[in-house]
Design a protein around this motif. Structure first.
Motif, mmCIF file in Angstrom:
data_model
loop_
_atom_site.group_PDB
_atom_site.id
_atom_site.type_symbol
_atom_site.label_atom_id
_atom_site.label_comp_id
_atom_site.label_asym_id
_atom_site.label_seq_id
_atom_site.Cartn_x
_atom_site.Cartn_y
_atom_site.Cartn_z
ATOM 1 N N GLU A 131 42.370 8.710 -27.469
ATOM 2 C CA GLU A 131 41.086 9.248 -26.985
ATOM 3 C C GLU A 131 39.937 8.319 -27.371
ATOM 4 O OE1 GLU A 131 39.464 13.389 -27.759
ATOM 5 O OE2 GLU A 131 41.527 13.551 -28.439
ATOM 6 N N HIS A 132 40.109 7.704 -28.547
ATOM 7 C CA HIS A 132 39.021 6.895 -29.094
ATOM 8 C C HIS A 132 38.787 5.609 -28.286
ATOM 9 C CE1 HIS A 132 37.310 3.860 -31.921
ATOM 10 N NE2 HIS A 132 36.508 4.855 -32.192
ATOM 11 N N THR A 133 39.883 4.983 -27.808
ATOM 12 C CA THR A 133 39.742 3.663 -27.167
ATOM 13 C C THR A 133 38.818 3.702 -25.944
ATOM 14 O OG1 THR A 133 41.905 3.111 -28.012
ATOM 15 C CG2 THR A 133 41.058 1.676 -26.286
ATOM 16 N N VAL A 137 27.180 0.372 -23.273
ATOM 17 C CA VAL A 137 25.732 0.625 -23.342
ATOM 18 C C VAL A 137 25.124 -0.029 -24.594
ATOM 19 C CG1 VAL A 137 23.941 2.404 -23.404
ATOM 20 C CG2 VAL A 137 26.102 2.864 -22.256
ATOM 21 N N LEU A 138 25.713 0.282 -25.748
ATOM 22 C CA LEU A 138 25.075 -0.113 -27.006
ATOM 23 C C LEU A 138 25.129 -1.612 -27.280
ATOM 24 C CD1 LEU A 138 26.421 2.771 -29.277
ATOM 25 C CD2 LEU A 138 24.163 2.600 -28.231
ATOM 26 N N ALA A 139 26.164 -2.276 -26.744
ATOM 27 C CA ALA A 139 26.289 -3.709 -27.044
ATOM 28 C C ALA A 139 25.749 -4.571 -25.913
ATOM 29 C CB ALA A 139 27.756 -4.049 -27.314
ATOM 30 N N PRO A 189 36.151 -1.237 -49.598
ATOM 31 C CA PRO A 189 34.937 -1.333 -50.414
ATOM 32 C C PRO A 189 34.035 -2.444 -49.853
ATOM 33 C CG PRO A 189 36.729 -2.523 -51.483
ATOM 34 C CD PRO A 189 37.236 -2.074 -50.144
ATOM 35 N N PHE A 190 33.388 -2.180 -48.717
ATOM 36 C CA PHE A 190 32.610 -3.238 -48.036
ATOM 37 C C PHE A 190 31.680 -3.961 -49.012
ATOM 38 C CE2 PHE A 190 32.703 -0.155 -44.211
ATOM 39 C CZ PHE A 190 33.910 -0.665 -43.773
ATOM 40 N N TRP A 191 31.036 -3.167 -49.856
ATOM 41 C CA TRP A 191 30.046 -3.730 -50.782
ATOM 42 C C TRP A 191 30.724 -4.669 -51.787
ATOM 43 C CZ3 TRP A 191 26.229 -0.148 -53.994
ATOM 44 C CH2 TRP A 191 25.142 -0.912 -54.407
ATOM 45 N N GLY A 221 31.780 -2.878 -40.725
ATOM 46 C CA GLY A 221 33.176 -2.493 -40.749
ATOM 47 C C GLY A 221 34.045 -3.487 -40.000
ATOM 48 N N LEU A 222 35.267 -3.053 -39.681
ATOM 49 C CA LEU A 222 36.184 -3.975 -39.032
ATOM 50 C C LEU A 222 37.160 -3.245 -38.119
ATOM 51 C CD1 LEU A 222 39.078 -4.835 -41.411
ATOM 52 C CD2 LEU A 222 37.113 -3.632 -42.273
ATOM 53 N N GLY A 223 37.664 -4.001 -37.140
ATOM 54 C CA GLY A 223 38.725 -3.488 -36.282
ATOM 55 C C GLY A 223 38.251 -2.471 -35.260
ATOM 56 N N GLU A 252 30.086 0.592 -33.267
ATOM 57 C CA GLU A 252 29.774 0.251 -31.870
ATOM 58 C C GLU A 252 28.298 -0.110 -31.705
ATOM 59 O OE1 GLU A 252 31.492 3.082 -32.573
ATOM 60 O OE2 GLU A 252 33.418 2.863 -31.536
ATOM 61 N N GLY A 253 27.480 0.264 -32.698
ATOM 62 C CA GLY A 253 26.045 0.025 -32.579
ATOM 63 C C GLY A 253 25.590 -1.273 -33.233
ATOM 64 N N ALA A 254 26.540 -2.129 -33.679
ATOM 65 C CA ALA A 254 26.163 -3.313 -34.474
ATOM 66 C C ALA A 254 25.138 -4.196 -33.755
ATOM 67 C CB ALA A 254 27.411 -4.114 -34.828
HETATM 68 C C1 HEM Z 1 22.108 -1.604 -39.769
HETATM 69 C C2 HEM Z 1 22.560 -0.574 -39.105
HETATM 70 C C3 HEM Z 1 23.987 -0.091 -39.113
HETATM 71 C C4 HEM Z 1 24.984 -0.314 -40.017
HETATM 72 C C5 HEM Z 1 24.936 -1.152 -41.287
HETATM 73 C C6 HEM Z 1 26.158 0.393 -39.546
HETATM 74 C C7 HEM Z 1 27.374 0.401 -40.197
HETATM 75 C C8 HEM Z 1 28.474 1.119 -39.776
HETATM 76 C C9 HEM Z 1 29.722 1.188 -40.495
HETATM 77 C C10 HEM Z 1 30.024 0.483 -41.811
HETATM 78 C C11 HEM Z 1 30.560 1.976 -39.782
HETATM 79 C C12 HEM Z 1 32.004 2.327 -40.129
HETATM 80 C C13 HEM Z 1 32.878 1.178 -39.659
HETATM 81 C C14 HEM Z 1 34.312 1.210 -40.100
HETATM 82 O O1 HEM Z 1 34.836 2.268 -40.486
HETATM 83 O O2 HEM Z 1 34.941 0.129 -40.047
HETATM 84 C C15 HEM Z 1 29.839 2.425 -38.605
HETATM 85 C C16 HEM Z 1 30.343 3.261 -37.639
HETATM 86 C C17 HEM Z 1 29.650 3.636 -36.506
HETATM 87 N N1 HEM Z 1 28.380 3.256 -36.139
HETATM 88 FE FE1 HEM Z 1 27.153 2.057 -37.191
HETATM 89 N N2 HEM Z 1 25.859 1.023 -38.371
HETATM 90 C C18 HEM Z 1 24.538 0.742 -38.059
HETATM 91 C C19 HEM Z 1 23.837 1.166 -36.950
HETATM 92 C C20 HEM Z 1 24.384 1.850 -35.899
HETATM 93 C C21 HEM Z 1 23.687 2.146 -34.671
HETATM 94 C C22 HEM Z 1 22.265 1.698 -34.298
HETATM 95 C C23 HEM Z 1 24.523 2.867 -33.905
HETATM 96 C C24 HEM Z 1 24.188 3.360 -32.530
HETATM 97 C C25 HEM Z 1 24.579 4.415 -32.003
HETATM 98 C C26 HEM Z 1 25.779 3.028 -34.654
HETATM 99 C C27 HEM Z 1 26.899 3.708 -34.224
HETATM 100 C C28 HEM Z 1 28.079 3.824 -34.929
HETATM 101 C C29 HEM Z 1 29.215 4.627 -34.486
HETATM 102 C C30 HEM Z 1 29.294 5.430 -33.189
HETATM 103 C C31 HEM Z 1 30.196 4.511 -35.477
HETATM 104 C C32 HEM Z 1 31.580 5.162 -35.484
HETATM 105 C C33 HEM Z 1 32.601 4.120 -35.073
HETATM 106 C C34 HEM Z 1 33.912 4.707 -34.592
HETATM 107 O O3 HEM Z 1 34.427 5.621 -35.214
HETATM 108 O O4 HEM Z 1 34.415 4.209 -33.573
HETATM 109 N N3 HEM Z 1 25.632 2.394 -35.857
HETATM 110 N N4 HEM Z 1 28.563 1.877 -38.623
#
Ligand code: HEM
Length: 448
Positions: A90-92, A101-103, A340-342, A379-381, A386-388
């Motif tokens: 479901e996630h893919t 959209v976000l990227a 431990p990302f940090w 994060g990774l993988g 998705e918002g990076a």
């Molecule tokens: C500087 C800002 C941000 C940082 C440092 C950040 C960092 C992260 C990290 C560390 C994760 C978990 C990744 C993992 O488990 O490998 C994550 C997940 C996520 N982030 Fe961000 N994020 C940021 C901004 C945003 C923005 C602007 C959005 C826009 C909507 C967003 C949407 C998401 C979503 C939807 C997930 C869940 C990913 C998944 O389960 O597929 N993030 N984020």
């Protein structure tokens, strides 16, 4: 070979984390003592394996599953199941849609003017306090990023975005307040009632935007909701997606900018270099155009170094779906992997003198010397953020506008202490004094 680690305790590990002063310091200690792969008791997950080596992390980079118990605290916020732990099949497609959209650059560009208006409004408010009283970076900048993600997700012409912002803030105050046991004068029952009301009001407000898209009056796929409607997602899943986007976006981006301003305040030479670059690239304009961001190369490395030292999301987790080999160790399917990302960002093998603020670590030449996963603030993988790309655009825009207009100085005697919450927070906010930079007009010249 058995994975090394401390002896288990009857309290499930909570005491060891508290005694170390938090999960990050505990991780640093564990990895210094036992090496890059450590078995330990992670509160909420029984036993987990932590990996602080970027090369060994590669073996885990395709895992597409999060451990449900660790994310269960978010479940009450969702109608269609906790999106953080949805199954891979479901996630893919959901991820692909979000990334579209976000990227996407066209989508960033299209929202850029609105995002610029929002940060300029904050700068105008701060200008009134310049030289008089300090500003609270974390409070104001997380509120700004919430408005930014609302504009992005819902579209520019949402009738009442402030209603959605207010409803979301109420949801966070009530739900996260209960989670972190933030003291309140009200009883548990009253808080639960308010939390439910806030959630219902947020769903109703987002639901109205979804309905407007579905009946054809709004069809722009450059907005998150528009794209989800166009892809045929059901309304409850769309409401949940907006919820997860707001949750993931607003504190993270706000604290990333706050920590960057804090670190620049303590490194005046780097701050002067950023200001010089902004003057050179922007001239007398108060805000960048989208295309200018690519030319703000020093600002970019400052932001990256700040997110290395103070990653807004300091940890992640996965659950192995098959047996894995990690160097000398084997870990069976069903193991909780702790990221431990940090601590990865502090690994002295790849970051000499890791505590030092040194933006030059991110010049292309230096980046090429390090393993790919030595730097993972997003994060990774397949479950990485998705918002990076959007976050980097937003953060650079906000920093460019604020640093073009103001000088930021630390408030003498104000201690800034990182605390690990939902994100890497500062315990008593980050208060700084703002003063106008010489020659900055403070007015935004708009694009034609
Ligand atoms: C500087 C800002 C941000 C940082 C440092 C950040 C960092 C992260 C990290 C560390 C994760 C978990 C990744 C993992 O488990 O490998 C994550 C997940 C996520 N982030 Fe961000 N994020 C940021 C901004 C945003 C923005 C602007 C959005 C826009 C909507 C967003 C949407 C998401 C979503 C939807 C997930 C869940 C990913 C998944 O389960 O597929 N993030 N984020």
């Amino acid at each position: 070979m058995d994975i090394p680690g401390p002896e288990p305790c009857t309290d499930g590990g909570a005491g060891a984390v508290a005694a170390a002063g938090g999960l990050h310091t505990y991780q640093l200690r564990l990895h210094a003592e036992y090496g890059p792969v450590v078995r330990f008791q992670l509160p909420g997950a029984e036993t987990a394996v932590s990996i602080a080596d970027p090369v060994l992390l590669e073996a885990t980079a395709r895992i597409d599953k999060r451990p449900e118990p660790l994310f269960a605290f978010l479940s009450p916020l969702f109608e269609t199941g906790n999106l953080q732990v949805m199954p891979a099949d479901e996630h893919t497609p959901w991820r692909r849609l979000l990334l579209s959209v976000l990227a996407g650059r066209p989508s960033h560009e299209r929202h850029f003017a609105r995002l610029t208006e929002l940060v300029t409004a904050l700068a105008d408010r701060w200008a009134e306090r310049a030289g008089r009283e300090p500003v609270e970076l974390q409070k104001d900048l997380t509120a700004l990023s919430l408005r930014m993600i609302c504009a992005y997700a819902l579209g520019g012409d949402t009738e009442d975005p402030e209603r959605i912002v207010a409803a979301f803030e109420a949801v966070l105050t009530e739900h996260l307040g209960r989670l972190y046991q933030v003291p309140s004068q009200d009883g548990q029952e009253e808080r639960s009632r308010r939390a439910e009301e806030a959630l219902a009001s947020l769903r109703a407000a987002v639901g109205q935007v979804v309905a407007a898209h579905r009946c054809g009056s709004r069809t722009d796929a450059g907005d998150l909701i528009g794209a989800l409607v166009e892809a045929g997602e059901r309304p409850a899943r769309i409401r949940d997606t907006v919820m997860v986007a707001m949750l993931a976006a607003h504190h993270t981006t706000g604290v990333a900018v706050s920590w960057t301003l804090h670190l620049l305040g303590r490194h005046p030479r780097a701050a002067a270099r950023v200001a010089e670059e902004l003057d050179r690239v922007l001239g007398d304009r108060a805000a960048p155009e989208y295309a200018d961001l690519r030319r703000l190369t020093y600002l970019d490395v400052v932001l990256k170094e700040s997110m290395r030292l103070r990653p807004p999301g300091p940890y992640g987790a996965r659950e192995t779906t098959q047996d894995l080999v990690l160097g000398d160790y084997e870990i069976p399917a069903g193991t909780t992997v702790f990221y431990p990302f940090w601590a990865v960002h502090m690994n002295p093998d790849h970051w000499p003198d890791p505590e030092k603020f040194e933006p030059e670590r991110f010049t292309p030449h230096e980046v090429a010397k390090r393993p790919r996963l030595a730097y993972i603030p997003f994060g990774l993988g397949p479950r990485s953020c998705e918002g990076a790309a959007l976050a980097m655009v937003e953060a650079a825009l906000v920093l460019a506008v604020l640093l073009k207009r103001f000088r930021f100085e630390p408030v003498p005697g104000h201690e800034v202490t990182p605390v690990e919450r939902f994100v890497l927070w500062a315990a008593d906010d980050i208060r700084m004094t703002v003063s106008p930079r010489k020659g900055s007009s403070g007015r935004t010249r708009r694009s034609p």
